[in-house]
Design an enzyme around this catalytic site. Structure first.
Site, PDB file in Angstrom:
ATOM      1  N   SER A 120       0.811  -1.211   0.000  1.00  0.00           N
ATOM      2  CA  SER A 120       0.000   0.000   0.000  1.00  0.00           C
ATOM      3  C   SER A 120       0.843   1.260   0.000  1.00  0.00           C
ATOM      4  O   SER A 120       0.301   2.356  -0.027  1.00  0.00           O
ATOM      5  CB  SER A 120      -0.919   0.003   1.227  1.00  0.00           C
ATOM      6  OG  SER A 120      -0.169  -0.170   2.413  1.00  0.00           O
TER       7      SER A 120
ATOM      8  N   HIS B 229      -2.560  -3.003  -5.802  1.00  0.00           N
ATOM      9  CA  HIS B 229      -3.008  -2.682  -4.447  1.00  0.00           C
ATOM     10  C   HIS B 229      -4.522  -2.806  -4.371  1.00  0.00           C
ATOM     11  O   HIS B 229      -5.257  -1.938  -4.833  1.00  0.00           O
ATOM     12  CB  HIS B 229      -2.552  -1.271  -4.064  1.00  0.00           C
ATOM     13  CG  HIS B 229      -3.014  -0.850  -2.709  1.00  0.00           C
ATOM     14  ND1 HIS B 229      -3.315   0.464  -2.401  1.00  0.00           N
ATOM     15  CD2 HIS B 229      -3.237  -1.565  -1.578  1.00  0.00           C
ATOM     16  CE1 HIS B 229      -3.700   0.532  -1.147  1.00  0.00           C
ATOM     17  NE2 HIS B 229      -3.661  -0.688  -0.630  1.00  0.00           N
TER      18      HIS B 229
ATOM     19  N   GLU C  68      -5.587  -0.300  -7.231  1.00  0.00           N
ATOM     20  CA  GLU C  68      -4.547   0.626  -7.686  1.00  0.00           C
ATOM     21  C   GLU C  68      -3.479  -0.192  -8.409  1.00  0.00           C
ATOM     22  O   GLU C  68      -2.991  -1.189  -7.874  1.00  0.00           O
ATOM     23  CB  GLU C  68      -3.885   1.326  -6.497  1.00  0.00           C
ATOM     24  CG  GLU C  68      -4.564   2.577  -6.039  1.00  0.00           C
ATOM     25  CD  GLU C  68      -3.745   3.273  -4.956  1.00  0.00           C
ATOM     26  OE1 GLU C  68      -3.607   4.494  -5.030  1.00  0.00           O
ATOM     27  OE2 GLU C  68      -3.252   2.594  -4.029  1.00  0.00           O
TER      28      GLU C  68
END
Length: 282
Positions: free
Chosen positions: A118, A139, A151
């Protein structure tokens, strides 16, 4: 073509990632060094599929087949035949780098190595492998079966081919992709975690109680849960780790972790998973 998926780490994120890939028809190998964690993860996946069936999101008759596509293992070598291996372990840089070094020597040539990190730069992770062009960030958001966003982060050496294959996977999972440059925290956590840190500062400085801070943000900005409740859900150790990555990466004092957050992590008050964070839990 990607058919076989490896997932490293059977925690909340790894279990969720295994769940959505198996539900989408992929064969999954779920790795963890702890047999109890693997057992817990598989039971959690079965329970979550049951909840989805109750809501009509999945056909109950399909659940045995979905579970049958997930094979658990304590041997990393069992990921050797995977077309993509997704790392989802604790947000500790040295641990992730060590895993990628080992994965690089185990997973077949041409396979993609992805990280669910992250906040840690993908370029730095890719640099410890001999296939940096095949390393990418994926992510997922928590809880993975519910949240629509992934992501995708390209490292400096990530190839267009790797990016296209990853984008195709996100689409096949029925999720939406947001593409981020490879800077600490990427998009979501660069914005979210400093907000949580600022809420901790507001509590630390006596601006308001935890309850009123959360009420203010929920009712004043229409967030589904307040930042301190969300921090407990994420895990205060994870929040602190991301703040430290942001602070170390940008060298900007605005990313300084709140002293209260640091003390709570030192005391083992990590949120829901320990029963005590900004709030107490049963």
């Amino acid at each position: 073509m990607i058919k076989h998926v490896g997932v490293l780490g059977a925690g909340q994120m790894g279990g969720g990632i295994a769940h959505v890939f198996a539900q989408a028809g992929y064969e999954v190998v779920l790795f963890d060094i702890a047999p109890a964690q693997l057992e817990k993860s598989l039971k959690g996946i079965e329970k979550n599929l049951g909840r989805q069936a109750e809501k009509g999101a999945v056909d109950a008759a399909a659940i045995p087949g979905i579970l049958g596509r997930i094979r658990s293992t304590q041997q990393m070598e069992d990921l050797s035949g995977c077309d993509i291996a997704i790392e989802a372990v604790t947000e500790r840089e040295e641990l992730k780098l060590d895993i990628f070094r080992k994965l690089d020597g185990i997973v077949k040539e041409g396979a993609i190595l992805a990280s669910n990190t992250s906040s840690i730069p993908i370029t730095r992770i890719a640099a410890v492998t001999k296939r940096p062009e095949k390393v990418i960030g994926m992510h997922f958001m928590n809880p993975v079966p519910v949240m629509k966003l992934v992501e995708v982060i390209r490292g400096l050496s990530t190839s267009d081919e790797t990016f296209r294959a990853t984008a195709g996977l996100v689409e096949k999972l029925g999720k939406e992709m947001a593409v981020s440059a490879d800077y600490p925290g990427f998009i979501v956590n660069r914005i979210l975690i400093p907000m949580i840190n600022e809420a901790a500062f507001a509590l630390f400085e006596g601006v308001a109680s935890a309850e009123d801070i959360d009420k203010g943000m929920k009712l004043g900005t229409n967030q589904p849960m307040g930042p301190l409740t969300l921090a407990d859900f994420i895990g205060l150790d994870t929040c602190l780790a991301i703040m430290e990555v942001l602070y170390g990466g940008f060298k900007d004092p605005k990313y300084r972790p709140c002293p209260l957050l640091v003390k709570m992590v030192e005391a083992g008050r990590l949120g829901r998973k320990t029963g005590h964070g900004f709030y107490r839990y049963e």
